[in-house]
Design a protein around this motif. Sequence first.
Motif, short mmCIF file in Angstrom:
data_model
loop_
_atom_site.label_atom_id
_atom_site.label_comp_id
_atom_site.label_asym_id
_atom_site.label_seq_id
_atom_site.Cartn_x
_atom_site.Cartn_y
_atom_site.Cartn_z
N CYS A 38 0.85 -1.20 0.00
CA CYS A 38 0.00 0.00 0.00
C CYS A 38 0.88 1.25 0.00
O CYS A 38 2.03 1.21 0.43
CB CYS A 38 -0.85 -0.03 1.27
N SER A 40 0.68 3.45 2.03
CA SER A 40 1.06 3.64 3.44
C SER A 40 2.36 2.90 3.75
O SER A 40 3.18 3.39 4.54
CB SER A 40 -0.04 3.12 4.36
N HIS A 60 -0.72 -4.65 5.79
CA HIS A 60 -1.98 -4.49 6.52
C HIS A 60 -3.19 -4.75 5.63
O HIS A 60 -4.31 -4.51 6.02
CB HIS A 60 -2.06 -3.08 7.13
N GLU A 61 -2.93 -5.23 4.40
CA GLU A 61 -4.05 -5.51 3.49
C GLU A 61 -3.93 -6.97 3.08
O GLU A 61 -3.16 -7.29 2.21
CB GLU A 61 -3.93 -4.62 2.24
N ASP A 161 -8.73 -2.26 2.67
CA ASP A 161 -8.21 -0.91 2.84
C ASP A 161 -8.58 0.03 1.69
O ASP A 161 -9.33 1.00 1.88
CB ASP A 161 -6.68 -0.96 3.02
ZN LIG Z 1 -3.17 0.27 3.01
#
Ligand SMILES: [Zn+2]
Lengths: 382, 166
Positions: A38, A40, A60-61, A161
């Motif tokens: 991502c 992020s 986190h995805e 996300d």
């Molecule tokens: Zn993300």
Amino acid sequence: MLAMDYRGPYRVRLEEKPMPRIEHPQDAIVRVTRSCICGSDLHLYHGMVPDTRVGSTFGHEFTGVVEELGPEVSNLQVGDHVLVPFNIACGQCHFCKQSLFGNCHEVNPHATAVGGIYGYSHTAGGYQGGQAEYVRVPYADVGPMVFPDWMDPDDAVLLTDVVPTGYQAAEMGGIQKGDTVVVFGAGPVGIMAARCAWLFGAGRVIVIDHFDYRLEFVKAYAPAEVYNFKELDDVVTFLKHTTDGLGADVVIDAVGGDAKGNALHTLFGNKLKLEAGSAIALHWAINSAKKGGIVSIVGVYGPTGNMVPIGNVLNKGLTIRANQASVARLLPRLIEHVRAGHIDPKALITHRVPLEDVADAYHIFAAKLDGCIKPVLVPGGA
Amino acid sequence: MSEARTARTPVDTSKIAGWGVDADPENDPTYPYRDRSRDHGLSTDWQRPTQQRSDVEVLQSIEYKHFPAVYGTTVPPRGVSGAIRRAAFRWSESHWLHWLMLMGADRVNVVEGLVEDLARGKVPNVPAEMGARAEWEHNRQGFLTKAAVFAGVSAGVVLLFRRSKG
Ligand SMILES: [Zn+2]
Ligand SMILES: NC(=O)c1ccc[n+]([C@@H]2O[C@H](COP(=O)([O-])OP(=O)(O)OC[C@H]3O[C@@H](n4cnc5c(N)ncnc54)[C@H](O)[C@@H]3O)[C@@H](O)[C@H]2O)c1
Ligand SMILES: [Zn+2]
């Protein structure tokens, strides 16, 4: 098990790591089937997020299959294929009770201001991320969701996300029918924000970036009017002129702290780290909004401070709205949108990379090579 | 919502002339992403989840009144960077020093990572970690420029080193 391993800015590799364990009665262990990189993650990769420790695993995805459950988990079964929202949330604190799942108060000892996020530094709780073969999923009754049979796992992984974040960016814009919406950033999040702006009734959607290939994509996908800020003398003046001299009703910052386009911000925010990232996109967003308008921020910045024209926020009477997306709150609605064909998440995936090649995947996504929009990592066994 | 949400105050609001006459539930800039209808006046007490226990050192923001029930146990603080991190947590999240020390610790940690690798007899393949193969495939010009700069700098360092020895 194999997992991505952070060694320092711009350096990641694959390592053998211990299997995650049940550490709390509401934990689950999930075998990862898909895991995205991502925008992020790029803030971590560039060394911009404080307390990003060498040896951390990001991600986190992700989607995955439930392998093991703690004694207090009742909504899941071993073998379930789940999508896991990027926010870790308890479901019962003051904030979760208001559906602010990105702002849970029972997940992150390191910072009160930040919720819990998988693989997002100790500032977001020190959790292992999903760019690995297995991952620990806390509060397994609250976040993970068994996705419907008809749903493609590639769609599911983007529901963790990108889709909710783009949707919430538009939602926070308080878009009224006919509004002009400007989106800064044509990454996955900005693309999705532009698409979702129509769902809220926007009358005109404009997207700004400096990568033509991304602008071409969003032009057709959203669809949207697109402009390359490198080809404009002054993006703010341009936006004013194209909106009757008034500015846009709603402006979305889908760029965050890695924004390009201003040498001073790049120096202070990215090189010297005196600002919490370069805030030039936010600066432009504030200045191109109409008086009384709304600026919606989903681009991520660090915890210290940024140079932004706050005086203009005051003088123009702007409303600023911002948050980490509250994924679990939005999922039911977004699944309806996918089913109805209003949103086609997997169209954003341009790269499918074996987990072993994680270093190359990071570089391709960070340097925007090979027409990359969204890379997904696939572990060997998946 | 309603009364239950009223902040605890030593002031008797019923004695304040005009208290609440302009209250307007429509004036909610957080709509719809904050859903107060689910917050049944629970104010700031909630049923705490079971507390996670572990032997791993976890640093805590001094702004908390309680220790959050669940936390990550990856990569506990260690070495010099760990000492700096521990020290940083003496200051609140509101202090620049807190974050600057953590950023400093992150940089020290990179050096510690290299030392650890070497101590394990592993020479990290830094170009591979930085995605050199992808750079070669998709950005040959960039690859060649970087390689040239790298070669130039290395040659310079070698020269300097020879000089200072000679
Ligand atoms: Zn993300
Ligand atoms: N709030 C949340 O919940 C949440 C969730 C996911 C991602 N994010 C954040 O959203 C942001 C975007 O994520 P992404 O995955 O799309 O990342 P990305 O890196 O793929 O996209 C960012 C885009 O912004 C463009 N850009 C750079 N400077 C710009 C400028 N000055 N003006 C306009 N465009 C500019 C880049 O060229 C790039 O295309 C990141 O900051 C990420 O951290 C927030
Ligand atoms: Zn909570």
